[in-house]
Design an enzyme around this catalytic site. Structure first.
Site, short mmCIF file in Angstrom:
data_model
loop_
_atom_site.label_atom_id
_atom_site.label_comp_id
_atom_site.label_asym_id
_atom_site.label_seq_id
_atom_site.Cartn_x
_atom_site.Cartn_y
_atom_site.Cartn_z
N GLU A 361 26.86 10.28 21.70
CA GLU A 361 27.92 9.30 21.95
C GLU A 361 29.05 9.81 22.85
O GLU A 361 30.20 9.91 22.42
CB GLU A 361 28.50 8.84 20.61
CG GLU A 361 27.48 8.10 19.79
CD GLU A 361 28.02 7.63 18.44
OE1 GLU A 361 27.84 6.44 18.14
OE2 GLU A 361 28.61 8.45 17.71
C1 ACM Z 1 25.27 9.70 15.26
O1 ACM Z 1 25.08 8.94 14.30
N1 ACM Z 1 26.28 9.50 16.08
C2 ACM Z 1 24.40 10.83 15.50
#
Ligand code: ACM
Length: 545
Positions: A361
């Site tokens: 992310e």
């Molecule tokens: C995640 O759930 N951001 C790995």
């Protein structure tokens, strides 16, 4: 035929699964032992049948002899270990403590002579079968003796968990024998030969969004161990907090760890705390995998050291639950000094082979900047003698075959496999324990849907991502993110009763697993979880006992 240790042990190594053995009547089982294939016919309920994860092979002895036979646990019983190494004595002591707390028997752990003791419980590595591998065990119960052998101490430890589950649930509570209608306790005679399907059976705990004490972590490790799980992944840093003292960058913990989600006081582990957690896990044959999430999920670090920001200005601490907004400055050399210092200190405290570098992310970097960063970090991790793990986005970078991608969503794991890297399966829609059970669950998130107890159990890791097959997969890992999780009671409520199912997906053969049969075994674990004091969600999907 007399039932003894002379029994040919490789009889269980053919392709019969536990379900077939349960269906094998006594007469046929005799033929089976003698090497004649037996035809399976439906018969009665299994008598050794409440073990989670389901063992690979179970052969109740009454099917062989027709006689009722059991080992009775009485005062005066000894636990003997062969060879009498400090490690095996410790494992013997671990078993003795569990039995002693519930029975008050003061069972001693003794060094056995070479010949097996005639009575009591014997834990033995000698003459063990190498095909039992790193964690397998052979457990034989007769009227006078319990004989647990393995090729490794870890195998003995896993077998002890099976033994615990073969005793009444009161074995798990202090002085439980006083409240037990079944005392003296007995274990039905028979043989279990058991090896895991996957080498990676993990649990991840996010201690960054909310911080949890060393005692809480110890308890989670103990509960994992009860279900034979073997990897404990600590998510040690995120936007909301940095949770491990790094001596060369101390403000990460003292300032970056000072808050948590919602703005309340946070916390961090000293290096001694962390070393203690690692050792506590190691004594249960569980490897700790530390994660420092980067280049994103780094607000706590960026707030602690302004030089890690491209504009040289530190942002404020963050107590919300958004993701994707933060990133280390990948163009500054100081960033790599920072990464190297952090990984060097953590590698020195971590005997396991792995360092997890996050990598998930990051919305503020181009793919090429992101990949360049991950490739440099991979080199740093390897320079400290460790293998890099990252969330599967890291597979956009050039990976060494020794690096490991952890799948959680999307298809990045395909890129990892194309580079001959292995994959850990943590699909959010199955394995995220912070996802609500259903629309009446108070805790948790819903971005990945709902995950009921049956949903959590009824799936197969090798069919989740196209092109990522059994051979590519090291195993599975269930993750507990802690945006909404604040206490140990919260942890237990979201982890249980999903974790036993995850343990079974990781350990047991796919062909042996059905929800219908598993649900009955899980139901019998209700009283075990209560005896262990676990605040589990009493899902109506299960007819709890
Ligand atoms: C995640 O759930 N951001 C790995």
């Amino acid at each position: 035929m007399t039932y003894s240790m002379a029994l040919p042990l490789n009889f269980l190594e053919n392709s019969l699964g536990v379900a077939d053995i349960y269906k094998t009547p006594a007469r046929k089982a005799h033929q089976f032992l003698l090497g004649t294939p037996s035809e399976a016919i439906a018969e009665t309920q299994p008598s050794l049948g409440n073990i989670i994860p389901l063992p690979a092979f179970v052969l109740p002895v009454e099917r062989l002899s027709g006689a009722e036979s059991a080992f009775t646990l009485k005062a005066g019983v000894h636990i003997s270990v062969v060879p009498a190494t400090a490690e095996l004595k410790n494992i013997g002591q671990y078993l003795a403590e569990r039995l002693n707390v519930s029975t008050g028997y003061e069972i001693p752990v003794t060094a056995a002579a070479h010949a097996p003791a005639k009575t009591g419980i014997q834990l033995a590595l000698s003459d063990a079968d190498p095909t039992l591998g790193d964690e397998g065990y052979l457990l034989t119960i007769t009227q006078r003796r319990i004989f647990l052998t393995a090729y490794t101490p870890a195998g003995i430890f896993r077998g002890i968990q099976t033994l615990r589950q073969m005793l009444p649930p009161e074995i798990e509570s202090p002085a439980g024998i006083k409240n037990s209608r079944k005392a003296p306790w007995s274990i039905p005679a028979g043989t279990i030969r058991d090896v895991p399907r996957f080498s990676w059976r993990g649990v991840m705990l996010d201690v960054a969004r909310h911080f949890f004490s060393v005692k809480d972590v110890e308890r989670l490790i103990d509960l994992m161990a009860y279900y034979k799980m073997n990897r404990f992944h600590l998510h040690l840093s995120d936007d909301q907090g940095w949770r491990l003292m790094i001596n060369s960058w101390p403000q990460l913990a003292t300032y970056g760890g000072s808050m948590q989600v919602g703005g309340a006081k946070g916390g961090y582990y000293t290096q001694e705390d962390y070393a203690h957690i690692v050792e506590y896990a190691q004594q249960r044959y569980i490897t700790v995998i530390p994660e420092i999430d980067m280049p994103g999920h780094t607000n706590a670090a960026l707030a602690s050291y302004p030089e890690l920001n491209c504009n040289g200005a530190a942002p404020p601490l963050y107590s919300g639950i958004d993701v994707g907004f933060s990133a280390l400055c990948v163009d500054k050399e100081i960033t790599y000094t920072f990464v190297n210092d952090v990984i060097r200190e953590i590698a020195a405290l971590t005997p396991g082979s792995y360092i997890h570098v996050g990598g998930d992310e990051v919305s503020t970097l181009s793919v090429s900047d992101y990949s360049r960063f991950i490739e440099r970090v991979q080199t740093i991790v390897q320079s400290h003698g460790k293998q890099m793990i990252g969330w599967a986005e890291i597979a956009q970078a050039r990976l060494s075959p020794s690096s490991i991608a952890q799948h959680w969503k999307d298809k990045f794991a395909q890129l990892a496999v194309q580079q001959h890297a292995k994959v850990i399966m943590s699909p959010a829609q199955k394995l995220y324990m912070d996802i609500k059970y259903n629309d009446s669950t108070q805790l948790g998130l819903i971005w990945a849907g709902y995950i009921g107890v049956k949903d959590a159990y009824e799936w197969e890791p090798s069919t989740i991502v196209n092109g990522v097959t059994e051979n590519d997969i090291l195993g599975i890992e269930a993750a507990l993110w802690s945006e909404t999780i604040q206490t140990m009671e919260d942890i237990e409520y979201m982890v249980f009763p999903r974790l036993p199912g995850y343990a079974e997906i990781g350990w047991s053969q796919a062909k042996d697993r059905t929800w219908r049969e598993y649900e009955q075994r899980l139901a019998s674990h209700g009283s075990r979880l209560r005896a262990l004091g676990v605040n589990f969600y009493p899902s109506p999907e299960v007819a709890w006992k």
